[in-house]
Design a protein around this motif. Structure first.
Motif, PDB file in Angstrom:
ATOM      1  N   LYS A   9       0.825  -1.206   0.000  1.00  0.00           N
ATOM      2  CA  LYS A   9       0.000   0.000   0.000  1.00  0.00           C
ATOM      3  C   LYS A   9       0.862   1.260   0.000  1.00  0.00           C
ATOM      4  O   LYS A   9       0.437   2.305  -0.454  1.00  0.00           O
ATOM      5  N   SER A  10       2.073   1.151   0.551  1.00  0.00           N
ATOM      6  CA  SER A  10       2.965   2.309   0.610  1.00  0.00           C
ATOM      7  C   SER A  10       4.411   1.841   0.476  1.00  0.00           C
ATOM      8  O   SER A  10       4.707   0.642   0.580  1.00  0.00           O
ATOM      9  N   TYR A  11       5.318   2.802   0.283  1.00  0.00           N
ATOM     10  CA  TYR A  11       6.741   2.484   0.154  1.00  0.00           C
ATOM     11  C   TYR A  11       7.248   1.759   1.405  1.00  0.00           C
ATOM     12  O   TYR A  11       8.046   0.844   1.315  1.00  0.00           O
ATOM     13  N   ASN A  12       6.764   2.131   2.569  1.00  0.00           N
ATOM     14  CA  ASN A  12       7.221   1.517   3.825  1.00  0.00           C
ATOM     15  C   ASN A  12       6.855   0.035   3.917  1.00  0.00           C
ATOM     16  O   ASN A  12       7.488  -0.701   4.671  1.00  0.00           O
ATOM     17  N   ILE A  17       8.517  -7.099   3.894  1.00  0.00           N
ATOM     18  CA  ILE A  17       8.554  -8.313   3.074  1.00  0.00           C
ATOM     19  C   ILE A  17       9.570  -9.265   3.675  1.00  0.00           C
ATOM     20  O   ILE A  17      10.730  -8.905   3.873  1.00  0.00           O
ATOM     21  N   ASN A  18       9.145 -10.494   3.991  1.00  0.00           N
ATOM     22  CA  ASN A  18      10.076 -11.441   4.604  1.00  0.00           C
ATOM     23  C   ASN A  18      10.148 -12.772   3.862  1.00  0.00           C
ATOM     24  O   ASN A  18      10.669 -13.741   4.385  1.00  0.00           O
ATOM     25  N   THR A  19       9.629 -12.831   2.657  1.00  0.00           N
ATOM     26  CA  THR A  19       9.748 -14.041   1.844  1.00  0.00           C
ATOM     27  C   THR A  19      10.169 -13.648   0.438  1.00  0.00           C
ATOM     28  O   THR A  19      10.099 -12.483   0.050  1.00  0.00           O
ATOM     29  N   TYR A  20      10.608 -14.643  -0.319  1.00  0.00           N
ATOM     30  CA  TYR A  20      10.953 -14.436  -1.714  1.00  0.00           C
ATOM     31  C   TYR A  20       9.920 -15.107  -2.608  1.00  0.00           C
ATOM     32  O   TYR A  20      10.230 -15.613  -3.661  1.00  0.00           O
TER      33      TYR A  20
END
Length: 106
Positions: A9-12, A17-20
């Motif tokens: 939803k935003s750049y932050n 993100i903790n998966t590939y």
């Protein structure tokens, strides 16, 4: 037909993100620059489906076949339709390999 979704939803949101995991946006983009074969079988199905895409278009109707539960995505002839990009990747393939290895080994 191209379809994309995003959980961002935003750049932050990028910091959480903790998966590939493979995203639909990436798969759609890859379909424009390579030949893709997808084989998939759900828990509820007794067989798998295999589909091949060239230039982001489904080549034939998906085929039924025996297969394990899960999804296999095969990408071949990357940048076949983008000669300059392909040549740049060949020149820097050693660096690209090191980057991939670094991510996989984490």
């Amino acid at each position: 037909e191209r379809f994309t979704t995003s959980k961002l939803k935003s750049y932050n949101d990028l910091t959480s993100i903790n998966t590939y995991g493979f995203r639909g946006e990436a798969l759609a983009s890859m379909s424009y620059i390579s030949n893709i074969t997808i084989t998939t079988r759900t828990n509820q199905s007794s067989y798998a489906y295999k589909a091949k895409y060239i230039n982001s278009k489904l080549v034939d109707a998906p085929k039924l076949l025996a297969g394990n539960i899960g999804t296999i995505i095969s990408i071949e002839n990357m940048f076949y339709n983008m000669i300059n990009r392909r040549q740049a990747c060949i020149k820097s393939s050693n660096e690209i390999y090191k980057s991939i290895l670094d991510i996989v080994m984490k």
